[in-house]
Structure formats: C-alpha cells, structure tokens
Design a protein around this motif. Structure first.
Motif, short mmCIF file in Angstrom:
data_model
loop_
_atom_site.label_atom_id
_atom_site.label_comp_id
_atom_site.label_asym_id
_atom_site.label_seq_id
_atom_site.Cartn_x
_atom_site.Cartn_y
_atom_site.Cartn_z
N ARG A 95 12.54 -1.49 -14.74
CA ARG A 95 13.00 -0.12 -14.36
C ARG A 95 13.87 -0.18 -12.87
O ARG A 95 14.28 1.34 -12.96
CB ARG A 95 12.05 1.11 -13.92
CG ARG A 95 10.79 0.86 -15.37
CD ARG A 95 9.65 1.67 -15.17
NE ARG A 95 8.66 1.84 -16.54
CZ ARG A 95 8.01 0.59 -16.53
NH1 ARG A 95 7.89 -0.32 -16.20
NH2 ARG A 95 7.60 1.27 -18.34
N SER A 96 13.38 -0.99 -11.86
CA SER A 96 14.47 -1.48 -11.29
C SER A 96 15.33 -2.63 -11.29
O SER A 96 15.05 -3.43 -12.18
CB SER A 96 14.05 -1.56 -10.06
OG SER A 96 13.70 -2.95 -10.05
N ASP A 173 7.09 -4.37 -12.65
CA ASP A 173 8.33 -3.46 -12.41
C ASP A 173 7.38 -3.37 -10.29
O ASP A 173 5.75 -2.84 -10.58
CB ASP A 173 8.37 -1.97 -12.91
CG ASP A 173 9.27 -1.59 -13.49
OD1 ASP A 173 10.53 -2.72 -13.14
OD2 ASP A 173 8.96 -2.12 -14.61
N GLU A 174 7.66 -3.03 -9.93
CA GLU A 174 7.12 -2.49 -8.46
C GLU A 174 6.20 -0.75 -8.77
O GLU A 174 6.43 -0.04 -9.42
CB GLU A 174 7.79 -2.21 -7.41
CG GLU A 174 8.50 -3.24 -6.80
CD GLU A 174 7.50 -4.29 -5.78
OE1 GLU A 174 6.19 -3.97 -5.54
OE2 GLU A 174 7.61 -5.86 -6.47
N PRO A 175 5.14 -0.83 -7.91
CA PRO A 175 4.40 0.47 -8.39
C PRO A 175 4.79 1.90 -8.20
O PRO A 175 5.08 2.56 -9.38
CB PRO A 175 2.64 0.94 -7.55
CG PRO A 175 2.83 -1.33 -7.44
CD PRO A 175 4.62 -1.66 -7.12
N GLU A 176 6.07 1.63 -6.94
CA GLU A 176 6.45 2.85 -6.79
C GLU A 176 7.95 3.04 -7.64
O GLU A 176 8.32 4.67 -7.81
CB GLU A 176 7.32 3.11 -5.91
CG GLU A 176 7.92 2.02 -6.21
CD GLU A 176 7.53 0.35 -4.67
OE1 GLU A 176 8.54 0.35 -3.86
OE2 GLU A 176 6.37 0.47 -5.05
N ASP A 177 8.10 2.19 -8.69
CA ASP A 177 8.85 2.42 -10.08
C ASP A 177 8.92 2.39 -10.95
O ASP A 177 9.33 3.51 -12.41
CB ASP A 177 9.97 1.18 -9.98
CG ASP A 177 11.09 0.91 -8.47
OD1 ASP A 177 11.05 1.89 -7.84
OD2 ASP A 177 11.06 -0.37 -8.74
N ALA A 179 7.51 5.44 -12.83
CA ALA A 179 7.82 6.53 -12.65
C ALA A 179 8.71 7.04 -13.42
O ALA A 179 9.33 8.46 -13.65
CB ALA A 179 6.80 8.01 -12.06
#
Length: 217
Positions: A95-96, A173-177, A179
C-alpha cells in the motif's frame, strides 16, 4: 532435517535476518532449479561477475569452460569467489511505495574452486551436466571427443560456506497504511516451459523428454 554448518561471517544474513535459511535441503533445491549461476571474483583489472552454466553433484557446485577463458584460469589459480543464484517468484505490491518487495529464493556460496583432474571424474561430471539439461540426452548424442575434453576445464566449489535467503507471502504494510484504498497483493512470476522448436533441418522424431517439455513446467 539436515542443516548446513553454522553461518560464517561472510554468510550470516544480517539484513532481514528472518528470511535467512541455512538448511542444506534449501540450498540443494535452489541450485537444482537453476541452469545458470553468477560467479563474482576480482583480479588486477578489478571486480567481475560472470554468468555461466552450473549443476550440482552431492555437496559441490560444478561449472565448466574453455581452458583459456579468464574465468577458468582465475578460478583454477585459487581466486576467492562468490557464487550467486536467484529465482524470482513474484512482485509484492504494498500500500506504500516503501513497502513494495519481491518474493524470491536465493543462494550465495563462498570459497575457492578446484579443478576436477581425474579423467574418469571429468567425463562423469559432463554426463551429469547433460542429465541436468535433459535426462536421457547423453545416451542419444555424440559423446565428447578426447580433443573436446582436453580443451575443457571442469571446476567445482564445496557447499561448505553458503547461505540462502527466501521470501514468500504478501505485503507487509505499516498499520497506518492498511486503510489506504490501494490494491495490494502479489503478481506471481513463474518460469514456464514453452513448446519445443525443431531445428529446420532436423529429421529425427522428438524423444519423449522433448515431447513432454511444454507440460513439464
């Protein structure tokens, strides 16, 4: 399960160490799935990395080449070498941008090559190489002549100092990504055997291993 010797300072995986694999079975499988390896070495002119055909017999990786070739001459003189093999299995889309990755199987082998000197061993190794290309091929083709064998050097390197690195699975992915409304997953990458292409002047019927080639992927 049989495992390799403990990693050396050269083979210990430090970057993403959880992907390290020191099991002998993994090393064997990566080598056996390859037709080519890359051999890195250095000489007075600098560093070099040369691709060449390879095969495994027991606990050795084998290569061959012309007696006069630079790679053969340097390795036969005892130059330190690093052999690498990599199989790409997929592109990992995260996602990033930073979290994109690849799924792969790779191996690195360090050490010094040695010549196969015994004539019977040389000929047996070339038979093993032909069987690596296609099992059964050696029995059908013209065997190497004495002149051809005399012009060829066969080298082998022990698998004593080696390590593998393997990645499989989806993106991390990082948790903040999580969503983000972005497609994430894996684009698998496979090597597929295509239909054999007959030499235009060949009149021989295809042997079984040729007929079965396209379906052997």
């Amino acid at each position: 399960m049989t495992v390799s010797a403990p990693p050396s300072e050269r083979t210990r995986v430090r970057r993403i160490a959880e992907n390290a694999d020191y099991e002998r079975a993994t090393l064997h499988a990566i080598i056996d799935a390859a037709y080519l390896c890359h051999i890195a070495f250095s000489d007075a002119k600098g560093a070099h990395c040369i691709p060449t055909a390879c095969w495994r017999e027991g606990e050795y990786l084998y290569v061959h080449g012309s007696n006069g070739g630079r790679l053969v001459k340097l390795l036969a003189q005892g130059a330190q070498a690093c052999v690498t093999i990599t199989h790409l299995d997929g592109l990992v889309l995260a996602r990033s941008a930073f979290s994109h990755s690849m799924n792969y199987r790779s191996a690195m082998i360090y050490g010094v090559f040695e010549k196969v000197l015994d004539e019977a061993d040389k000929r047996a190794s070339m038979v093993a190489f032909m069987d690596k290309i296609t099992p059964g091929r050696q029995a059908e083709v013209r065997a190497g002549s004495d002149k051809e064998f005399d012009a060829t050097t066969i080298l082998r390197i022990a698998l004593d100092e080696a390590a593998c690195k393997v990645r499989a699975g989806g993106p991390s992915d990082e948790p903040e990504d999580m969503a983000l409304t972005v497609w994430a997953g894996v684009l698998p990458f496979v090597v597929q055997n295509a239909a054999p292409v007959r030499d235009e002047v060949c009149v021989a019927p295809p042997p079984g291993y040729v007929s079965a080639w396209a379906g052997a992927s």
